[in-house]
Design a protein around this motif. Structure first.
Motif, short mmCIF file in Angstrom:
data_model
loop_
_atom_site.label_atom_id
_atom_site.label_comp_id
_atom_site.label_asym_id
_atom_site.label_seq_id
_atom_site.Cartn_x
_atom_site.Cartn_y
_atom_site.Cartn_z
N PRO A 14 0.85 -1.19 0.00
CA PRO A 14 0.00 0.00 0.00
C PRO A 14 0.88 1.24 0.00
O PRO A 14 2.07 1.18 0.34
N ASP A 15 0.32 2.37 -0.34
CA ASP A 15 1.10 3.61 -0.41
C ASP A 15 1.71 3.97 0.93
O ASP A 15 2.76 4.61 0.98
N SER A 16 1.07 3.57 2.03
CA SER A 16 1.53 3.96 3.35
C SER A 16 2.91 3.42 3.70
O SER A 16 3.61 3.98 4.55
N VAL A 17 3.33 2.32 3.07
CA VAL A 17 4.62 1.72 3.39
C VAL A 17 5.53 1.60 2.17
O VAL A 17 6.70 1.23 2.31
N LYS A 18 5.01 1.91 0.99
CA LYS A 18 5.80 1.74 -0.24
C LYS A 18 7.06 2.59 -0.16
O LYS A 18 7.03 3.76 0.22
N GLY A 19 8.19 1.98 -0.52
CA GLY A 19 9.46 2.67 -0.46
C GLY A 19 10.16 2.56 0.88
O GLY A 19 11.35 2.89 0.99
N ARG A 20 9.45 2.11 1.91
CA ARG A 20 10.04 1.96 3.24
C ARG A 20 10.12 0.49 3.66
O ARG A 20 11.06 0.10 4.35
N PHE A 21 9.13 -0.30 3.26
CA PHE A 21 9.07 -1.71 3.65
C PHE A 21 9.38 -2.58 2.44
O PHE A 21 9.01 -2.25 1.31
N THR A 22 10.03 -3.72 2.70
CA THR A 22 10.32 -4.69 1.65
C THR A 22 9.99 -6.09 2.14
O THR A 22 10.50 -6.51 3.18
N ILE A 23 9.16 -6.78 1.39
CA ILE A 23 8.83 -8.16 1.71
C ILE A 23 9.68 -9.07 0.83
O ILE A 23 9.93 -8.77 -0.35
N SER A 24 10.13 -10.18 1.39
CA SER A 24 10.91 -11.17 0.64
C SER A 24 10.64 -12.53 1.23
O SER A 24 10.04 -12.65 2.30
N ARG A 25 11.07 -13.57 0.53
CA ARG A 25 10.86 -14.91 1.02
C ARG A 25 12.01 -15.81 0.61
O ARG A 25 12.67 -15.59 -0.41
N ASP A 26 12.22 -16.84 1.42
CA ASP A 26 13.20 -17.88 1.12
C ASP A 26 12.46 -19.20 1.21
O ASP A 26 12.21 -19.70 2.31
N ASN A 27 12.10 -19.74 0.06
CA ASN A 27 11.29 -20.97 0.06
C ASN A 27 12.08 -22.17 0.59
O ASN A 27 11.48 -23.12 1.10
N ALA A 28 13.38 -22.13 0.49
CA ALA A 28 14.19 -23.22 1.02
C ALA A 28 14.16 -23.24 2.55
O ALA A 28 14.36 -24.28 3.16
N LYS A 29 13.88 -22.08 3.15
CA LYS A 29 13.83 -21.97 4.60
C LYS A 29 12.40 -21.82 5.11
O LYS A 29 12.18 -21.61 6.31
N ASN A 30 11.42 -21.88 4.20
CA ASN A 30 10.01 -21.74 4.59
C ASN A 30 9.77 -20.45 5.39
O ASN A 30 9.00 -20.45 6.37
N THR A 31 10.41 -19.39 4.96
CA THR A 31 10.40 -18.16 5.73
C THR A 31 10.07 -16.95 4.84
O THR A 31 10.56 -16.86 3.71
N VAL A 32 9.27 -16.05 5.38
CA VAL A 32 8.99 -14.77 4.74
C VAL A 32 9.49 -13.67 5.68
O VAL A 32 9.42 -13.81 6.90
N TYR A 33 9.99 -12.61 5.08
CA TYR A 33 10.59 -11.51 5.84
C TYR A 33 9.87 -10.19 5.52
O TYR A 33 9.29 -10.02 4.46
N LEU A 34 9.98 -9.27 6.47
CA LEU A 34 9.52 -7.91 6.23
C LEU A 34 10.59 -6.97 6.77
O LEU A 34 10.76 -6.86 7.99
N GLN A 35 11.32 -6.34 5.86
CA GLN A 35 12.31 -5.35 6.24
C GLN A 35 11.60 -4.00 6.32
O GLN A 35 11.01 -3.55 5.34
N MET A 36 11.68 -3.37 7.48
CA MET A 36 10.99 -2.10 7.70
C MET A 36 12.02 -1.02 8.00
O MET A 36 12.74 -1.11 9.01
N ASN A 37 12.10 -0.04 7.14
CA ASN A 37 13.03 1.08 7.31
C ASN A 37 12.26 2.38 7.49
O ASN A 37 11.06 2.46 7.19
N SER A 38 12.95 3.39 7.95
CA SER A 38 12.35 4.72 8.14
C SER A 38 11.03 4.62 8.91
O SER A 38 10.01 5.20 8.51
N LEU A 39 11.07 3.89 9.99
CA LEU A 39 9.84 3.65 10.73
C LEU A 39 9.29 4.92 11.35
O LEU A 39 10.04 5.82 11.75
N LYS A 40 7.97 4.96 11.41
CA LYS A 40 7.24 6.12 11.96
C LYS A 40 6.40 5.67 13.14
O LYS A 40 6.01 4.49 13.21
N PRO A 41 6.06 6.56 14.04
CA PRO A 41 5.20 6.18 15.16
C PRO A 41 3.88 5.55 14.71
O PRO A 41 3.38 4.64 15.38
N GLU A 42 3.36 5.97 13.59
CA GLU A 42 2.10 5.40 13.08
C GLU A 42 2.24 3.98 12.56
O GLU A 42 1.25 3.32 12.24
#
Length: 130
Positions: free
Chosen positions: A61-89
């Motif tokens: 969504p626009d609220s997190v675009k450019g700040r958050f990045t989702i990725s996954r590693d299917n070999a590890k059965n894991t999904v990640y969410l990298q969150m940068n420039s975090l805001k109180p909201e």
């Protein structure tokens, strides 16, 4: 038994970063699109990020675009969410969720409606101080 287990939440100052992880078990991870959602006591659960089963398509969504990045590693059965420039909201409980790829809307390898999730994790708290 399917389990999704989130980790990586915590308290961070505004402008800081966190990386959330979600490890799955009991399902064929590569058959599922994955999503991150968040919720506060004042709001309904809202969409944060989604990724296709192969990882080639992401959506935000626009609220997190450019700040958050989702990725996954299917070999590890894991999904990640990298969150940068975090805001109180961004303060909320963050949940990962899974949607079977065969149930996704035609032509759309990701999903955004939390009601479409087949499985949920227990959530991890993210608190951003000002």
């Amino acid at each position: 038994q399917v389990q999704l287990v989130e980790s990586g939440g915590g308290v961070v100052q505004a402008g800081g970063s966190l990386r959330l992880s979600c490890v799955s078990s009991g399902l064929t991870f590569s058959n599922y699109a994955m999503g991150w959602f968040r919720q506060t006591p004042e709001k309904e659960r809202e969409f944060v990020a989604s990724i296709s089963w192969g990882g080639g398509t992401t959506y935000y969504p626009d609220s997190v675009k450019g700040r958050f990045t989702i990725s996954r590693d299917n070999a590890k059965n894991t999904v990640y969410l990298q969150m940068n420039s975090l805001k109180p909201e961004d303060t909320a409980v963050y949940y990962c969720a899974a949607r079977r790829k065969s149930l996704l809307a035609s032509g759309r390898p990701y999903y955004t409606d939390p009601r479409e999730s087949d499985y949920w994790g227990q959530g991890t708290q993210v608190t951003v101080s000002s």
